[in-house]
Design a protein around this motif. Structure first.
Motif, PDB file in Angstrom:
ATOM      1  N   ARG A  88     -37.595  -8.261 -92.080  1.00 44.89           N
ATOM      2  CA  ARG A  88     -38.576  -9.121 -92.755  1.00 44.89           C
ATOM      3  C   ARG A  88     -39.414  -8.362 -93.777  1.00 44.89           C
ATOM      4  N   ASP A  89     -39.340  -7.030 -93.746  1.00 44.52           N
ATOM      5  CA  ASP A  89     -39.988  -6.209 -94.786  1.00 44.52           C
ATOM      6  C   ASP A  89     -38.913  -5.259 -95.319  1.00 44.52           C
ATOM      7  N   ASP A  90     -38.193  -5.736 -96.306  1.00 40.55           N
ATOM      8  CA  ASP A  90     -36.964  -5.041 -96.703  1.00 40.55           C
ATOM      9  C   ASP A  90     -37.199  -3.663 -97.317  1.00 40.55           C
ATOM     10  N   ASP A  91     -38.327  -3.482 -98.023  1.00 42.87           N
ATOM     11  CA  ASP A  91     -38.566  -2.170 -98.637  1.00 42.87           C
ATOM     12  C   ASP A  91     -39.518  -1.313 -97.813  1.00 42.87           C
ATOM     13  N   GLY A  92     -39.946  -1.824 -96.651  1.00 38.33           N
ATOM     14  CA  GLY A  92     -40.758  -1.011 -95.747  1.00 38.33           C
ATOM     15  C   GLY A  92     -42.120  -0.629 -96.300  1.00 38.33           C
ATOM     16  N   ASP A  93     -42.671  -1.457 -97.190  1.00 40.98           N
ATOM     17  CA  ASP A  93     -43.968  -1.107 -97.785  1.00 40.98           C
ATOM     18  C   ASP A  93     -45.143  -1.760 -97.060  1.00 40.98           C
ATOM     19  N   GLY A  94     -44.843  -2.420 -95.939  1.00 39.20           N
ATOM     20  CA  GLY A  94     -45.925  -3.015 -95.160  1.00 39.20           C
ATOM     21  C   GLY A  94     -46.245  -4.439 -95.563  1.00 39.20           C
ATOM     22  N   VAL A  95     -45.638  -4.920 -96.646  1.00 36.10           N
ATOM     23  CA  VAL A  95     -45.836  -6.314 -97.073  1.00 36.10           C
ATOM     24  C   VAL A  95     -44.544  -7.076 -96.786  1.00 36.10           C
ATOM     25  N   LEU A  96     -44.660  -8.155 -96.021  1.00 29.29           N
ATOM     26  CA  LEU A  96     -43.460  -8.921 -95.699  1.00 29.29           C
ATOM     27  C   LEU A  96     -42.788  -9.438 -96.972  1.00 29.29           C
ATOM     28  N   THR A  97     -41.479  -9.437 -96.947  1.00 27.83           N
ATOM     29  CA  THR A  97     -40.711  -9.917 -98.101  1.00 27.83           C
ATOM     30  C   THR A  97     -41.163 -11.300 -98.549  1.00 27.83           C
ATOM     31  N   ILE A  98     -41.416 -12.187 -97.576  1.00 30.05           N
ATOM     32  CA  ILE A  98     -41.780 -13.562 -97.939  1.00 30.05           C
ATOM     33  C   ILE A  98     -43.096 -13.616 -98.696  1.00 30.05           C
ATOM     34  N   ASN A  99     -43.900 -12.554 -98.551  1.00 31.46           N
ATOM     35  CA  ASN A  99     -45.176 -12.496 -99.280  1.00 31.46           C
ATOM     36  C   ASN A  99     -45.068 -11.740-100.607  1.00 31.46           C
ATOM     37  N   GLU A 100     -43.880 -11.206-100.897  1.00 32.16           N
ATOM     38  CA  GLU A 100     -43.704 -10.540-102.197  1.00 32.16           C
ATOM     39  C   GLU A 100     -43.122 -11.555-103.189  1.00 32.16           C
ATOM     40  N   ASP A 101     -43.856 -12.634-103.341  1.00 33.90           N
ATOM     41  CA  ASP A 101     -43.392 -13.785-104.130  1.00 33.90           C
ATOM     42  C   ASP A 101     -44.505 -14.161-105.096  1.00 33.90           C
ATOM     43  N   ASP A 146     -39.481  -7.032-106.510  1.00 32.58           N
ATOM     44  CA  ASP A 146     -40.592  -6.403-105.796  1.00 32.58           C
ATOM     45  C   ASP A 146     -40.314  -6.195-104.320  1.00 32.58           C
ATOM     46  N   TYR A 147     -39.579  -7.133-103.729  1.00 30.20           N
ATOM     47  CA  TYR A 147     -39.386  -7.040-102.270  1.00 30.20           C
ATOM     48  C   TYR A 147     -38.442  -5.905-101.879  1.00 30.20           C
ATOM     49  N   LEU A 148     -37.758  -5.344-102.894  1.00 29.66           N
ATOM     50  CA  LEU A 148     -36.912  -4.176-102.635  1.00 29.66           C
ATOM     51  C   LEU A 148     -37.518  -2.907-103.241  1.00 29.66           C
TER      52      LEU A 148
HETATM   53 CA   LIG Z   1     -42.153  -5.303 -98.562  1.00 31.15          CA
END
Ligand SMILES: [Ca+2]
Ligand SMILES: [Ca+2]
Ligand SMILES: [Ca+2]
Ligand SMILES: [Ca+2]
Length: 291
Positions: free
Chosen positions: A250-263, A284-286
């Motif tokens: 659910r956080d594909d790039d491991g930056d602490g922000v969930l992918t669904i919120n990188e929108d 951004d999500y990657l």
């Molecule tokens: Ca992320």
């Protein structure tokens, strides 16, 4: 809708589930899978020459005079080339009906969840069929968790229409056919239950329905598109290297922000947001530099 997809994603999968990613991975043993793939193809071709599809009973039967061998039935018998673990396989499939649903969602991807009826039989040598080793009706499967012959085979059919009306679950107009699967796209040199090592399989299938763009981790990016290396196989992509493959991360790039919120543009799709001027083609999500 996402909630429904999540429920479907955890639907269980009986014996078909264990073909890949287990400890006994095909890639790491020293069995000659390439040679077996050639043997399997000879087996299947011979079988298809010796059998026909009886449209009155929807059954594969031993060839008799006056019938067209499956191998020569060019209108309905097709094949697809599939490469798995660097080995080339040929999957054959007979199309009784592709599917003619009133609402056409197209065909499932290898990552989608499908609602099916099936009946599996073993191809014994080249000239006979075993009894049923497994069958089921009205059951959901995650194609990425099934044998690879299933994952690829079902992509050739369409789902149908749900016409259930206060009675048993009933579908019509769905895809219907038979998959002829080399052992390397089934249970390989391990076998399973009554299935012997290196046995080719035959599955009668009905595709009742499927979840288009199944999203296993509910992150807004359909599993089939969580494939940043672009090899058409989302099972080998782990952008942040955390051991969770992207389609279940659910956080594909491991930056602490969930992918669904990188929108950033808020359209529900995190795959079309690019805010790094130094890396304008990486969503951004990657991209761990963009949170
Ligand atoms: Ca992320
Ligand atoms: Ca991939
Ligand atoms: Ca993900
Ligand atoms: Ca977006």
């Amino acid at each position: 809708m996402n909630k429904i997809k999540n429920i479907l994603a955890i639907a269980f999968a009986i014996i078909l589930i264990h073909s890949c990613g287990s400890d006994t991975s095909i890639a790491v043993d020293d069995f000659d899978h390439e040679a077996q793939a050639l043997i399997d193809n000879d087996t299947l071709v011979q079988f298809l020459k010796n059998h026909y599809y009886d449209t009155s009973t929807d059954a594969v039967k031993a060839l008799v005079p006056g019938q067209i061998a499956l191998q020569d039935d060019e209108d309905n018998l097709k094949s697809m080339s599939i490469t798995e673990n660097d080995i080339d396989y040929t999957l054959y499939y007979y199309t009784a009906q592709i599917g003619t649903p009133s609402i056409d969602k197209g065909k499932p991807s290898v990552m989608d969840s499908v609602f099916v009826k099936y009946n599996g039989q073993r191809i014994v040598n080249t000239d006979s069929i075993s009894g049923t080793f497994d069958s089921n009706n009205n059951i959901w499967f995650k194609l990425n968790g099934a044998i690879r012959g299933w994952a690829h085979g079902f992509t050739n059919f369409k789902g149908g229409d749900n016409i259930t009306d206060n009675g048993p679950i009933t579908f019509e107009n769905g895809g219907k056919g038979v998959l002829f699967i080399p052992s390397g796209l089934a249970y390989a040199n391990f076998g399973s239950g009554n299935i012997l090592p290196n046995e080719c399989l035959l599955f009668y299938i009905d595709l009742y329905d499927f979840v288009k763009d199944t999203d296993h981790d509910n992150d807004g990016v359909a599993s089939i598109f969580e494939d940043p290396d672009g090899n058409d196989d989302p099972r080998n992509d782990d952008t942040d290297g955390d051991g969770l493959i992207n389609y279940i991360d659910r956080d594909d790039d491991g930056d602490g922000v969930l992918t669904i919120n990188e929108d950033t543009n808020g359209d529900g799709n995190p795959a079309n947001d690019f805010n790094d001027v130094n890396n304008p083609t990486l969503p951004d999500y990657l991209n761990p530099a963009i949170k």
